[in-house]
Design a protein around this motif. Sequence first.
Motif: not given
Length: 238
Positions: A12-13, A15, A183, A185-186, A226, A229-230
């Motif tokens: 998850q982007i 948090k 993205l 997993y950031g 966002s 996961d992007g």
Amino acid sequence: MGSPRHIHDYKQILKSHNLQKYIYETSAYPKEHEILKELREYTREKYGVWSNMTLSVDEAQFLSMFVKILNAKKTMEIGVFTGYSLLTTALALPEDGKILAVDLDKEAYEFGLPYFKKAGIEHKINFVPSDASSVLKDLVSRGEGGTFDFIFVDAEKNEYLKFHELTVKLVKVGGIIGYDNTLWYGTVAKAEKEVEDEFIRSFRNFVIEFNSFIAADPRVESSILSIGDGLTLCRRLC
């Protein structure tokens, strides 16, 4: 490959767990189609933490609305798994809409097939159990360039650049290509040494390279959302 539970928890982007829960419970879950909910829950039962490969519920909600805004009829999905995003798109398409769905994993697709039938949208789907590059090249060679309204890609991240050179030919001018997990997993915003999970680290640089390429590609205008996961959306310009 790293621990699947680690991967599941890391994706998850957003948090803030409470904020993510608020979005799901206030907006996404109440509007989720009952058969989509069934497929999501049974996918989780069968595949455990690997069910995290399915689209997040809020991203699926966005995808459904977006397909309707586009008035899309001819679409393609590269990477299917059990078909949560495929069912989402099929439900959003008009009765005469079509989806070409491509994935090597026929078993996972067949797990979702009873839900497609139950939803009454099986006739919209043409599933091809093949590697995506071969299918895309064949479509281009058969003169189907510029005929797709929307293409959604959620497959091997190390193949995204190769896919893009073909999908940008197949989507019509003004049409949209969506690339999931951009993205990653950031980790695109982290130093490589900060990424502990081996699986995530192994694809991180491919995603970064892809994002940089898309940002400079004059054939498309693009935006990274966002959500999930992007999600990168590319609109073909020429």
